[in-house]
Write a protein that holds these residues in place. Sequence first.
Motif: not given
Length: 819
Positions: A54-58
Amino acid sequence: MSAVPPEIADWFSGRGWRVRRHQAEMLAASDAGKHAMLVADTGAGKTLAGFLPTLAAFTPSRIADGARPEGLHTLYISPLKALAHDVQRNLVTPVEEMGLDIRVETRSGDTSSDKKRRQRSKPPNVLLTTPESLSLLLSYPESFDLFAGLKRVVVDEVHAFATQKRGDMLALSLSRLQAIAPSMQRAALSATVADPEAFQGWVAPWGDIDQVELVIGEEGAEPQVEILLPDEERVPWGGHAATWSIPQLYGRIRKNRTTLVFTNTRFLAEYIFQHLWDANHDNLPIGIHHGSLSKEARRKVEAAMAAGELRALVCTASLDLGVDWGDIDLVVQMGAPKGSSRLLQRIGRANHRLDSPSRALLVPGNRFEFLEATAARDAVKEGMRDGEDFRPGGLDVLAQHVMACACAAPFDEAALLREIRSCLPYAGVDESVWGRVLEFVATGGYALRAYDKFKRITKDGDGLWRLSHPEHAHRHRMNAGIILDAEMLEVRFRNGRSLGKVEERFAASLRPGDTFQFSGVNVEVEQLKDMELIVRASAKSAMIPSYGGLRLPLTTHLADRVRTMLTDRAGWARFPDDVREWLEVQDWRSHLPGPDNLLVESFPHAKRHYTVYYTFVGWNANQSLGMLITKRMDEMGLMPGGFVANDYSLAVWGLKPVTDPAPLLSPDILTEEFIDWVQDSHLLRRAFREVAVIGGLVERQHPGKRKTGRQVTFSTDLIYDVLRKYEPDHVLIEAAWADARARMTDIGRLGDLLDTAAEKLDFVELDRVSPLAVPVMVMIGRESVPQGAQDDELLLEAESLAGAAMRVDGVPEESDRSN
C-alpha cells in the motif's frame, strides 16, 4: 524480487533499520499479483509488511504519471478495536515521515454516526476496521461504488478468529468484496499459526492455495520463559488464583520498567489487581484493562501504557493481540496458559522487537498448572504451535450475510450461491441447504411463514430477491453482528461518569447498600434504573463480581504434552521436589495417565464413593461428560450425587461404588444420553437463542429501545417451542445443534476420549483418595465460587486430603483391573 521504492528504503535506513526479507517478499507477492499469507514472530514488523504494498503504491517513484491512487485503496481488518486504533497510530508515523499523501482512518462500533456516513461517501485511502463493521458497510447500496476500486485487504491476527463464526462472517465479506473488485489482493498476517497451509486455503478464493504466496518470517531471538515457584518450593495442591505469588510478583514489578500481567478471566484480572494494589507499598502506577471496562477507561490505560507511565498493567485477552508497546520488559501469565500459541502471543507483547528476547514469567496456581506451564514452555522452546481446526460455516451467519446482501441490492440466488461457495467455510453448501437458508430469510421457515414480521425478503417478477420492506435494512443494521455477550448494564456514578459494564444477572442480585469492586474501585449500589446501575464510591470492603465469560479451552496439543510428561519418569528430575514426590507416590499407589490410555480411579471418601476420570479434554468437555455419566449412573441404579470438573479430570460421586466404568463410557452415550440431555436441558435453548439473534429471527434492538436479555430469551423460547413441535428440521434448529455439539459441549473431544476408553481403559480401585485426585477433589462444593475467592480455605482442605493421599503404607493397596 521486487525493488523496494527508494522512499521506503530511505525511511528504514534513516531509522537504523533494514527491510527484512519477509517484508520484501510480501511486496514481491503483491507486485506479482498474488495473495499472501505471512507467518512471522511478534516484533518482526508483520503489520508493516502487510501495508508495504500500500505504501509503495503511493510513493512518487511508483506513480508514473504523478496521479496518486484515489478512493479506498486498502482495507485493514483487525479482531480488536484497540488493535485498529493502535495500528492507525503506528501507520501514520511512516506515512508522515515518508511524505506520502495517504489518508488513514478507523471505523468500528465506537465511530460516530456522522463520521461513518462521511466515510461511505468520501472514504479514506486506508480504512482500519473489524469484521462486524465491514459486514455492515457491505449492507449499504453505496458499497458497490465504495469498494469498486479496492486494491488490497490486510487481515491481521488471522488465527484469532478465522476458525470461529467471526471468521465465517469475514470469509463471506471477502467473497463479496472479490465479486465487487475482482483484482483485489488478500493478505493475512499471524505469529502463531499451527497449520499455515490450512490458513492459505481460508485466504484463497475457491480454496486455491496456489494463488496464495506463503511467506515465512525471519527467525527472532528465542524467548526467555521462567516458571515462578513459591519461595519454600511448595507448589499448591489446588486453587487457580496463584495469590501465593503476589509478594514475589510485586518484587519483579519493582525491578522491571514495565510489566504486563495476563490473566485468563476478567474476574481474575480484578482479583489479582486488588491483591497487587494491597501490596503496592511504593504506590507504583499499576493499571487494569479488560473488555468490561468503558471505552474511555480502556483508551486512558492504553494511552498511559504507550506513554510509559505505568509500571504494571493487569489484563485479559483484551490485550492478547498486536498492541505495540515496545517498552514492556516482562510478561507474566497468571495461571496456566491453556495453549502454546496463546502463550507465544502473550510473550510477544514483551519487547515487541525481533532481535531482542522476550522475557516471560509463568505463575502456576496448582500442580497440574505447573505441569501445563512446563509443557507450554517446552512447546515454545521447540517452536510448536497449536490452534483450532476449521469447520463448516454456521448457517446462522450465512443467513445474516444473505440479509446484508439484500439490504445492499436485489440479488440473483444462483449468482450469490456461486459467490458464497468461493470461500472455504461455505464451499460445501449444496442447493438443498441454500434453499432452506433462503426460505428462512424469506419467511422464517414453514412453521413461521404465517407471520408477516418474519418475511424479510421476497422474489420479484425478474426472479431477483429483494427486501420485502425498506424498513428491514435499518433493522438489520441495528442488530447485525456475531459477538453475543451476556446482557450487560452500564455502571455509572450519579454524575453520569461511566465505569464500564456488568452482567444483568449479577446486577439483578444486588440491593441498595451492597458493595462490589469494579475497575479497581470499591463502589456501593444506590439503585438499578433503566438498564443502568447507579453507584457511589465506598470505603466498605467489597465483594467481587464473577464475569461469566468463556473459560479458555485447554488445547489438545498441550494436553498431550502433559500426559507424555506424566509417563516420562526420567524427566521428573527437573521438577520441584514436592511435584516429583506427588507423581512418585501416585505411581506407587496407583497408575499414571498416559497419552494413549484413559485412567479411571475409584475410592471411598467421607461416606461416599468417588470415581475420577483423568481425561485431559478441558473443562467444557469434562462438564458435558459429567452430565452424561451421572445420567447413565442414575439409570443403572448407582445413585449419583454429583460431579466436579477441571481441565484435566472429572470426579463423580454417589452412594454406590462404580466397580466397572466401561458401561459408563460406552460410545452410545453420545447418541442416547447426549441427545436427551441437550434437548431436556437449557443447552439447546441457549444455543437457539444465539443463532436466532445472529440469524436475524429475533431482534435485540428496535428503533428507540433495546430488549433486555430476559425479553430476548422469552421471545426465542416461544419460537423454539413452536419449531421443536412443528418444524424440528428448521435451519436454525440445525445451527443450534451444531453449536451445542461443538462449542458448548466439545463433543468432538468427547468422542475421541470414548474411543480411547474403548481401546485402553485403565481402571484402578483404591482404599482412599490418590495424589492425582486431590486437585479436583478440593473443588467439590466450590465449583460455582469465583476462582480465587476461597483459595486460602481451599488450600487448607487440600493439605488435609493430601495427607491421606500421600501416605505410603509400604505396599500398594489397590487391586487393579485393566480393560
